[in-house]
Design a protein around this motif. Structure first.
Motif, PDB file in Angstrom:
ATOM      1  N   LEU A   1      27.163  24.329 -66.466  1.00 15.03           N
ATOM      2  CA  LEU A   1      27.070  25.230 -65.320  1.00 15.03           C
ATOM      3  C   LEU A   1      27.561  24.542 -64.052  1.00 15.03           C
ATOM      4  O   LEU A   1      28.370  25.099 -63.297  1.00 15.03           O
ATOM      5  CB  LEU A   1      25.611  25.674 -65.142  1.00 15.03           C
TER       6      LEU A   1
ATOM      7  N   LEU B   1      30.719  25.487 -61.580  1.00 15.19           N
ATOM      8  CA  LEU B   1      30.521  25.791 -60.161  1.00 15.19           C
ATOM      9  C   LEU B   1      31.484  24.996 -59.293  1.00 15.19           C
ATOM     10  O   LEU B   1      32.082  25.528 -58.348  1.00 15.19           O
ATOM     11  CB  LEU B   1      29.072  25.482 -59.756  1.00 15.19           C
TER      12      LEU B   1
ATOM     13  N   ASP C   1      21.778  22.319 -57.821  1.00 14.39           N
ATOM     14  CA  ASP C   1      22.260  23.345 -58.767  1.00 14.39           C
ATOM     15  C   ASP C   1      21.840  24.728 -58.293  1.00 14.39           C
ATOM     16  O   ASP C   1      22.650  25.666 -58.265  1.00 14.39           O
ATOM     17  CB  ASP C   1      21.676  23.081 -60.166  1.00 14.39           C
ATOM     18  N   ARG C   2      20.575  24.861 -57.934  1.00 15.02           N
ATOM     19  CA  ARG C   2      20.080  26.176 -57.518  1.00 15.02           C
ATOM     20  C   ARG C   2      20.809  26.692 -56.279  1.00 15.02           C
ATOM     21  O   ARG C   2      21.199  27.864 -56.218  1.00 15.02           O
ATOM     22  CB  ARG C   2      18.573  26.092 -57.235  1.00 15.02           C
TER      23      ARG C   2
ATOM     24  N   VAL D   1      24.345  27.808 -57.191  1.00 14.57           N
ATOM     25  CA  VAL D   1      24.304  29.091 -57.894  1.00 14.57           C
ATOM     26  C   VAL D   1      24.036  30.217 -56.897  1.00 14.57           C
ATOM     27  O   VAL D   1      24.656  31.281 -56.959  1.00 14.57           O
ATOM     28  CB  VAL D   1      23.233  29.080 -59.004  1.00 14.57           C
ATOM     29  N   GLU D   2      23.114  29.965 -55.968  1.00 17.29           N
ATOM     30  CA  GLU D   2      22.811  30.973 -54.950  1.00 17.29           C
ATOM     31  C   GLU D   2      24.057  31.313 -54.127  1.00 17.29           C
ATOM     32  O   GLU D   2      24.329  32.484 -53.834  1.00 17.29           O
ATOM     33  CB  GLU D   2      21.707  30.469 -54.035  1.00 17.29           C
TER      34      GLU D   2
ATOM     35  N   GLN E   1      26.234  33.537 -56.201  1.00 20.49           N
ATOM     36  CA  GLN E   1      25.685  34.885 -56.302  1.00 20.49           C
ATOM     37  C   GLN E   1      25.906  35.672 -55.020  1.00 20.49           C
ATOM     38  O   GLN E   1      26.247  36.858 -55.060  1.00 20.49           O
ATOM     39  CB  GLN E   1      24.190  34.803 -56.642  1.00 20.49           C
TER      40      GLN E   1
ATOM     41  N   TYR F   1      19.008  31.229 -59.564  1.00 13.84           N
ATOM     42  CA  TYR F   1      18.782  30.988 -60.987  1.00 13.84           C
ATOM     43  C   TYR F   1      19.719  31.887 -61.799  1.00 13.84           C
ATOM     44  O   TYR F   1      19.683  33.118 -61.650  1.00 13.84           O
ATOM     45  CB  TYR F   1      17.325  31.268 -61.357  1.00 13.84           C
ATOM     46  N   PRO F   2      20.588  31.313 -62.635  1.00 12.11           N
ATOM     47  CA  PRO F   2      21.584  32.128 -63.328  1.00 12.11           C
ATOM     48  C   PRO F   2      20.980  33.028 -64.390  1.00 12.11           C
ATOM     49  O   PRO F   2      20.053  32.635 -65.111  1.00 12.11           O
ATOM     50  CB  PRO F   2      22.505  31.071 -63.958  1.00 12.11           C
TER      51      PRO F   2
ATOM     52  N   THR G   1      25.439  36.500 -63.906  1.00 15.45           N
ATOM     53  CA  THR G   1      25.929  35.335 -63.158  1.00 15.45           C
ATOM     54  C   THR G   1      26.763  34.446 -64.065  1.00 15.45           C
ATOM     55  O   THR G   1      27.849  33.984 -63.680  1.00 15.45           O
ATOM     56  CB  THR G   1      24.747  34.522 -62.581  1.00 15.45           C
ATOM     57  N   TRP G   2      26.273  34.200 -65.257  1.00 17.71           N
ATOM     58  CA  TRP G   2      26.982  33.351 -66.219  1.00 17.71           C
ATOM     59  C   TRP G   2      28.339  33.954 -66.586  1.00 17.71           C
ATOM     60  O   TRP G   2      29.354  33.268 -66.617  1.00 17.71           O
ATOM     61  CB  TRP G   2      26.118  33.171 -67.467  1.00 17.71           C
TER      62      TRP G   2
ATOM     63  N   LEU H   1      30.717  33.727 -63.605  1.00 18.55           N
ATOM     64  CA  LEU H   1      31.076  32.351 -63.288  1.00 18.55           C
ATOM     65  C   LEU H   1      32.151  31.829 -64.227  1.00 18.55           C
ATOM     66  O   LEU H   1      33.068  31.113 -63.803  1.00 18.55           O
ATOM     67  CB  LEU H   1      29.822  31.467 -63.368  1.00 18.55           C
TER      68      LEU H   1
END
Length: 437
Positions: free
Chosen positions: A380, A384, A405-406, A409-410, A413, A426-427, A431-432, A435
Motif C-alpha cells: 500500500l 501511495l 500510512d494513515r 491514505v487520507e 481519499q 483507513y483503506p 480505496t484499494w 489506488l
C-alpha cells in the motif's frame, strides 16, 4: 420626537447591493412577500428609505406608524405555479458543510421576457455537452448572477441550462419537468434531486448524472454547480449528505435522436466510418459515448475525430462488457455496438484499473490498523508513493502500519472528493481499487 416611517420604493434594476437584489426577487414573487420582512442592507439607491413623518410623535398615548403593506406584483408579470416558495432556499455544499449556499427563485432567463414552461426536445448528448460547457468555463457559483446564456449560476439554474428549459427553475419545480426513475436506470443526462419540502433551506440540491465510476455502482460522476464553481467529480451515490432522500429523474423532453456534432445521428454510419485512417465526427461521437460508459481511462487526450488505438481498446472493452467474444469484440463498432451506445443501453465498462494492469484483491481492513505489520501495508505504501501521496513518510514505507500510512491514505481519499468517514485514512475495497487502478 417624530416617529420613523418606512416608505417603499422600487429597487434599482442594476444595483448589485444585497438589499436591492433581494427586493427585486421578492417583487417578482408576490406570494413570498406575504411571509413578511423588508430587504436587508439598503443603499442610497435601495429599496427602503427612512423618512420623518410630521405630526406623528412618540410618547404617552402615541404609537409608531405601521409599516406599509408590501406592494403586489407588477402588472403583467406572472410566474408558474411552482414559484410560490420562500425567497431563500439553501443547497448543501460539501466544501462548506456548516454553511449554506442559497439558490434563486423560479423565473425567466436573465434579460428575456417571462414565458410559460415548455418542454424543449433535447438529447442526452446535448444535455451533457451543455453541462460540460460550464465545467470548462469554470462558471462561478452565485444565486444572484446569471451566465451569458441567461441561466442563474446555482445548482437549479445549472440543471435548467443543461436540460435547456425555457426559464430558471429551482429544486421545488425541477421534478415537474422530469419522470421519476429508479437509481439503477440512471443514464448520463438524468438528474438526482433532493428537495426538502418541509424546510427548503435544509440541504436542497440537484446534480447531473454523468455515468458510473465503478462496476458496483456505488460512485458516479456528478456534474454540479456549487462553490466555488461548476465541477464534475466522483461522488458517492447519491450524495455526500442526505443520500437516501435524493430522487432520480429523467427529462420528459428527451429524444432518442443523437444531437451534438454535425452529421452525427442515431443511425449506424457504416463500417467505413471507423478503423485505421478514419477521421470524422462519428469517431469523436463514439469516443465521447465510450468515455461516458467507463472508457475514459483508455484516452490520454481527446476523444477526437481521428481513429486511434484508444478508440479500439475502449470499444473492445465495451463489447466485452456485454459478454461478447471473438469477432464480436474486435474493437470495431458495428450496428449493435452503436445502438447500445447511442441509446444508453447495455452494460458499462467495468472499472478494472489501467489497461493491462491487474490489481490484487483487497486483502481486508484488519491488515491496516495500529500494531499491524505485513506485506500488504508495505505494498500500500509503495503504491501511495508511486501515485504521489507519500509526503508524510519520513522513511520507508515499510511493513508496519504507522500514522504516516494513515495520513497518506487520507490524502488520497480526499483527492477522490471524499469527506468525513469516507476519508478516515483507513483503506477499504474502493480505496484499494482506485489506488491500484
Amino acid at each position: 420626537m417624530a416617529a420613523p416611517v418606512f416608505e417603499e420604493y422600487e429597487p434599482a434594476a442594476d444595483c448589485p447591493c444585497p438589499g436591492c437584489a433581494r427586493r427585486r426577487r421578492e417583487r417578482a414573487l408576490a406570494p413570498g412577500r406575504r411571509e413578511g420582512g423588508h430587504p436587508a442592507a439598503p443603499c442610497a439607491r435601495g429599496a427602503v428609505v427612512l423618512v420623518t413623518a410630521a405630526g406623528v410623535a412618540l410618547g404617552a398615548g402615541g404609537a409608531p406608524t405601521a409599516l406599509a403593506a408590501p406592494p403586489a406584483a407588477p402588472a403583467g408579470v406572472h410566474l408558474p405555479s411552482t414559484a410560490t416558495a420562500p425567497a431563500h432556499r439553501l443547497l448543501h455544499d460539501p466544501d462548506d458543510p456548516d454553511g449554506s449556499a442559497p439558490q434563486g427563485n423560479a423565473g425567466p432567463l436573465h434579460g428575456r421576457p417571462l414565458v410559460d414552461p415548455v418542454l424543449r426536445p433535447t438529447t442526452r448528448a446535448q444535455i451533457m455537452e451543455r453541462a460540460e460547457r460550464w465545467v470548462v468555463a469554470k462558471v462561478p457559483y452565485s444565486m444572484e448572477k446569471f451566465w451569458s446564456d441567461g441561466y442563474r449560476q446555482d445548482c437549479s439554474g445549472y440543471v435548467s441550462m443543461a436540460w435547456n428549459l425555457a426559464g430558471n427553475e429551482w429544486t421545488g419545480s425541477l421534478a415537474a419537468f422530469g419522470t421519476r426513475i429508479e437509481r439503477s436506470e440512471l443514464q448520463p443526462g438524468d438528474i438526482l434531486l433532493f428537495h426538502n419540502a418541509a424546510d427548503p433551506n435544509a440541504g436542497s440540491h440537484a446534480t447531473i448524472f454523468g455515468g458510473w465510476v465503478d462496476a458496483e455502482r456505488t460512485t458516479y460522476t456528478a456534474y454540479e454547480q456549487a462553490r466555488p464553481q461548476t465541477r464534475k467529480q466522483a461522488t458517492p451515490m447519491a450524495y455526500w449528505n442526505n443520500s437516501a432522500a435524493y430522487v432520480a429523474y429523467r427529462y420528459k423532453g428527451l429524444t432518442t435522436t443523437t444531437g451534438g456534432s454535425p452529421g452525427v445521428s442515431a443511425r449506424w454510419p457504416g463500417a467505413a466510418a471507423f478503423g485505421p485512417g478514419a477521421n470524422n465526427a462519428h469517431v469523436t461521437r463514439l469516443g465521447r459515448l465510450l468515455t461516458e460508459r467507463g472508457g475514459k481511462r483508455y484516452y490520454r487526450s481527446g476523444p477526437g475525430p481521428r481513429w486511434s488505438d484508444a478508440d479500439r481498446q475502449a470499444t473492445r472493452a465495451f463489447q466485452r462488457a456485454q459478454g461478447w467474444k471473438g469477432q464480436e469484440a474486435d474493437g470495431l463498432p458495428g450496428p449493435h455496438t452503436w445502438r447500445l451506445l447511442v441509446t444508453g443501453k447495455g452494460r458499462d465498462i467495468a472499472a478494472t484499473g489501467t489497461p493491462g494492469a491487474s490489481a490484487s484483491p483487497f486483502p481486508g481492513r484488519a491488515h491496516f490498523r495500529p500494531g499491524q505489520s505485513n506485506a500488504h501495508v508495505e505494498k500500500l505504501g509503495r503504491q501511495l508513493v508511486k501515485r504521489g501521496f507519500g509526503r508524510h513518510y519520513r522513511s520507508g514505507p515499510g511493513p508496519r502500519w504507522t500514522e504516516a500510512d494513515r495520513r497518506n491514505v487520507e490524502a488520497f481519499q480526499r483527492a477522490q472528493g471524499w469527506r468525513g468517514a469516507a476519508a478516515n485514512g483507513y483503506p477499504g475495497p474502493e480505496t484499494w481499487r482506485r489506488l491500484f487502478a
